[in-house]
Scaffold this motif. Structure first.
Motif: not given
Length: 600
Positions: A217-234
């Motif tokens: 009800s407060l709107g959208l909360k957007i997160r990026f927990p599994t982005s490709l950048y994190s895959v590449i960096s790790s």
């Protein structure tokens, strides 16, 4: 009560959207049931179906909408709804429980569990576009795969929050006059496709890979927990052994085996990707029919060598498209260019390259799909892109980056300079974003291929397409390889030879074609242009499109001169005009969206 449907069950019961995916939309409406009913009515008008054909659920502000797409399959449930929950997928789910279950409960469980795993940062397979609503606690979630191949769009307008896999659906849900996004088309005319997160509708964004959207009800909360950048960096310090990539691909095929028992098809060309996928099929002991489409004949000559040398027998055939012309049957009559552009834009969702419109559009009725196909699609990321061998030897990535960016200004000069400059600026911004994640130099060029070309330009795979190379394990295993090795495609060569050693002596197409005439061996070059197929239709379509798009001026004289001079080459010139037609296809859809909105 549980509502659940497999796509094959919907043919008689429900009308379908003219779309290569089901249309799924979640909305949080602060004005409640009345606003949700308005969304349902406008969706029905947009997709030209009865309102009762839309499965709508929800209350207390959180609502779900589902419309079956054009394809009908028996590959598992598309959605499941109870009085308290809703779960839906825009792509075929390759999960044993989901495949075997007919109740829909497995899809609910899979969706809940995948969202929980994503919250913990576990990368997801592709393509994936999942939607989940809990009407009891008034929340909803939507997510995509780490690559961003699974389509996920979102928008917040005043008190309405919406997520969907379809841009036009969000546009009518907002119920406001819809405008084109100029930056989207500036990048499209400049680079041959979109970059970043803009869509062709102003105010609607495409979620990056690895996005998790939570709607309350407060709107959208957007997160990026599994982005490709994190895959590449790790994966920067991993050892280049490729075992995880092979194991991941074989595991996917093993899980999908119940879907691969009926007329499995595997295309085999002379390239790297299809050879690797065919090797996976052999290693998995699949029963499949392999084929090579010609021309060019060199593709089939190489495939025939692979077939003859294989220790495991498999069926293979050469499919010669020229035989149709020699059969005496009249060739298929192409419909007018602009008709094809409008149809294909609507059918594909438009947020991809436009080459589909070179052939007639699908019929406007359910399209049964009974068998799966194993594909090497999206495998291009395993190789190096946009840099040359000499630049790698000289350790000069800046020259490669500058050359690539400046080529957009030079090669597409039929578009005004200000459009190309804006498109290049948007393209440069993605390099700044990658630098923030430690991806620079030659690797930034490879990253650009992943986040721009692959995510924003490649068409979405069909529901019957299994893509074993599209895994985060593959990215982790190959991304940080030496650029010179990536240019040679050494990773895929090594993986393929591990699976089928007897193929190691057979050259790849790019090796066998050295010194040959591109007019004979290049599968892109040999395709006819729009003006070669029907010059009158081409000229009339360009004139109409330029006026309809109202994006830049281009006289008939300039067009006629361009198809003589071929600025940037024959293929790029053809591609430029294809974009002009695609833009007109969008404007046809835009007119429909605004008509629906204006009707209330």
């Amino acid at each position: 009560m549980t509502t659940t449907k497999r796509a094959a069950d919907m043919i008689e019961e429900l009308s379908n959207a003219y779309s290569n995916q089901p249309v799924i939309l979640l909305a949080h409406c602060k004005r409640g049931d009345q606003e949700a009913l308005g969304i349902k009515i406008r969706l029905a008008r947009l997709f030209q179906i009865e309102a009762d054909a839309i499965t709508a659920n929800g209350h207390n502000g959180t609502y779900s909408f589902h419309i079956p797409g054009s394809y009908t399959t028996s590959f598992g449930n598309e959605y499941c709804a109870t009085s308290q929950e809703f779960a839906a997928t825009a792509s075929t789910i390759i999960d044993s429980a989901v495949i075997q279950d007919t109740s829909g409960r497995a899809l609910l469980d899979y969706t809940r569990n995948t969202i929980l795993k994503m919250t913990d940062g576990q990368p997801t397979a592709a393509p994936l576009s999942l939607f989940y609503a809990n009407f009891y606690d008034n929340t909803a979630h939507a997510m995509n795969d780490s690559f961003g191949i699974g389509r996920l769009y979102y928008c917040v307008h005043k008190e309405l929050s919406v997520v969907s896999n379809n841009i036009a659906a969000i546009a009518v849900a907002r119920n406001i006059p819809t405008k084109s996004d100029r930056k989207y088309w500036e990048s499209y005319y400049t680079t041959g496709g979109a970059v970043g997160d803009n869509t062709y509708v102003h105010g609607i964004k495409r979620a990056p890979g690895g996005t998790l959207v939570k709607m309350t009800s407060l709107g959208l909360k957007i997160r990026f927990p599994t982005s490709l950048y994190s895959v590449i960096s790790s994966s920067r310090d991993r050892a280049a052994q490729y075992g995880n990539a092979i194991d991941s691909a074989l595991k996917l095929i093993s899980t999908a085996k119940p879907l691969l028992q009926n007329s499995l098809s595997v295309g085999l060309s002379g390239g790297r990707d299809s050879r690797f996928v065919t090797a996976l099929a052999l290693q998995s002991d699949l029963d499949f029919q392999s084929f090579t489409a010609v021309p060019p004949d060199l593709e089939a000559d190489i495939a025939e060598q692979l077939h003859d040398k294989s220790r495991k027998h498999f069926r293979w055939e050469r499919r010669d498209n020229r035989l149709k012309a020699k059969s005496g049957k009249p060739p298929t009559q192409l419909s007018p260019i602009l008709e094809r552009a409008a149809d294909w834009f609507e059918f594909t969702g438009g947020d991809n390259w436009p080459t589909f419109m070179r052939k007639n559009s699908p019929r406007r009725k359910p399209i049964p799909v009974r068998s799966m196909a194993l594909s090497g699609a999206f495998g291009d990321f395993a190789r190096g892109h946009y840099y040359t061998k000499n630049e790698v030897i000289s350790r000069d990535p800046e020259t490669a980056i500058n050359r690539m960016q400046s080529s957009f200004l030079k090669m597409r000069h039929l578009a005004p300079a200000e459009i190309r400059e804006s498109g290049v600026d948007q393209f440069k911004a993605t390099f700044d974003e990658m630098a923030d994640h430690g991806i620079t130099g030659f690797y930034a060029l490879d990253g650009s291929f992943l986040v721009n070309r692959m995510r924003r330009q490649f068409p979405h795979p069909g529901p019957n397409t299994l893509i074993p190379m599209l895994s985060t394990s593959m990215v982790a295993d190959v991304f940080w390889d030496d650029p010179a090795s990536k240019l040679n495609g050494d990773a895929l060569r090594e993986m393929t030879n591990k699976l089928v050693p007897e193929w190691s002596s057979v050259p790849y197409f790019h090796e066998a074609a050295v010194g040959s005439d591109p007019a004979v061996t290049n599968k892109v070059t040999i395709q006819p242009t729009y003006w070669e197929v029907d010059r009158d239709d081409f000229l009339a379509s360009v004139e109409y499109s330029v006026k309809k798009n109202d994006f830049f001026d281009l006289s008939t004289a300039a067009v006629e001169q361009a198809i003589v001079d071929l600025p940037g080459g024959r293929t790029r010139t053809n591609s430029f005009f294809e974009t002009v037609f695609w833009h007109a296809g969008f404007n046809s859809l835009l007119d429909r969206i605004n008509t629906v909105v204006s009707d209330g």
